[in-house]
Design a protein around this motif. Structure first.
Motif, mmCIF file in Angstrom:
data_model
loop_
_atom_site.group_PDB
_atom_site.id
_atom_site.type_symbol
_atom_site.label_atom_id
_atom_site.label_comp_id
_atom_site.label_asym_id
_atom_site.label_seq_id
_atom_site.Cartn_x
_atom_site.Cartn_y
_atom_site.Cartn_z
ATOM 1 N N THR A 89 0.807 -1.220 0.000
ATOM 2 C CA THR A 89 0.000 0.000 0.000
ATOM 3 C C THR A 89 0.840 1.270 0.000
ATOM 4 O O THR A 89 0.287 2.369 0.024
ATOM 5 N N GLY A 91 2.693 2.643 -2.271
ATOM 6 C CA GLY A 91 2.849 3.353 -3.537
ATOM 7 C C GLY A 91 3.939 2.826 -4.453
ATOM 8 O O GLY A 91 4.029 3.236 -5.610
ATOM 9 N N SER A 94 3.222 0.884 -8.139
ATOM 10 C CA SER A 94 3.002 1.593 -9.400
ATOM 11 C C SER A 94 4.295 1.772 -10.187
ATOM 12 O O SER A 94 4.259 1.990 -11.394
ATOM 13 N N GLU A 95 5.432 1.651 -9.527
ATOM 14 C CA GLU A 95 6.731 1.800 -10.178
ATOM 15 C C GLU A 95 7.188 0.505 -10.856
ATOM 16 O O GLU A 95 8.189 0.505 -11.558
ATOM 17 N N ASP A 98 4.020 -5.188 -14.589
ATOM 18 C CA ASP A 98 3.290 -6.415 -14.261
ATOM 19 C C ASP A 98 4.218 -7.622 -14.346
ATOM 20 O O ASP A 98 4.133 -8.537 -13.536
ATOM 21 N N ASN A 130 -3.019 -8.799 -10.836
ATOM 22 C CA ASN A 130 -4.040 -7.755 -10.955
ATOM 23 C C ASN A 130 -4.586 -7.363 -9.586
ATOM 24 O O ASN A 130 -4.777 -6.176 -9.295
ATOM 25 N N ARG A 133 -2.198 -5.319 -7.530
ATOM 26 C CA ARG A 133 -2.214 -3.929 -8.018
ATOM 27 C C ARG A 133 -3.288 -3.102 -7.312
ATOM 28 O O ARG A 133 -3.088 -1.940 -7.019
ATOM 29 N N THR A 134 -4.452 -3.715 -7.029
ATOM 30 C CA THR A 134 -5.539 -2.964 -6.395
ATOM 31 C C THR A 134 -5.169 -2.570 -4.958
ATOM 32 O O THR A 134 -5.700 -1.589 -4.435
ATOM 33 N N GLY A 136 -2.342 -1.454 -4.007
ATOM 34 C CA GLY A 136 -1.462 -0.285 -4.055
ATOM 35 C C GLY A 136 -2.158 0.994 -4.481
ATOM 36 O O GLY A 136 -1.535 2.038 -4.580
ATOM 37 N N SER A 137 -3.460 0.898 -4.764
ATOM 38 C CA SER A 137 -4.141 2.116 -5.230
ATOM 39 C C SER A 137 -5.076 2.696 -4.195
ATOM 40 O O SER A 137 -5.351 2.163 -3.197
#
Length: 137
Positions: A89, A91, A94-95, A98, A130, A133-134, A136-137
């Motif tokens: 979480t 951030g 995002s860097e 996939d 996938n 990824r959720t 981290g947003s």
């Protein structure tokens, strides 16, 4: 005066000993070396509607025990490994590509086991990426 000094010294030494036994000393890992082959991999299931349901279920079954239900690195087994469990979480997801997340999740290294054999279905593997990824947003 001599007795007071002896008592204070004993308390200070005992305090340091107690603190050193309770603080987890994590190993510092080298940065992940993700092979170019994986770094450039394209996720064939980006935006797949199954990511929320199937990806979440697989994450809970295989990942949450270390990474925590919300991906904060605070799972019940997180304290049993020698290296720090990453917080999804914060951030930094995002860097990463996939393909990089796929490599880290399914090839693994050190305390991070590879899950390629436990989760052999390629679509399910990508659905976990996938879902991660959720977090981290």
């Amino acid at each position: 005066m001599k007795n007071q000094f002896l008592i204070v010294s004993t308390i200070v030494i005992a305090s340091f000993a107690l603190v050193s036994m309770t603080v987890k000393d994590f190993e510092i890992q080298d940065p992940w070396e993700v092979p170019a082959k994986y770094e450039k991999m394209q996720n064939p299931h980006v935006g797949d509607a199954d990511a929320d349901q199937v990806g979440r279920m697989l994450y809970k079954e295989h990942c949450a025990s270390c990474h925590g239900t919300k991906g904060e690195g605070d799972g019940k087994k997180a304290d049993t490994v020698d290296t720090e469990v990453p917080d999804f979480t914060d951030g930094t997801l995002s860097e990463q590509s996939d393909g990089s997340l796929y490599y880290k999740t399914f090839i693994g290294r050190d305390d991070m086991p590879g899950f390629q054999e436990k989760i052999s279905d390629e679509k399910q593997q990508w659905l976990i990426v996938n879902y991660i990824r959720t977090l981290g947003s």
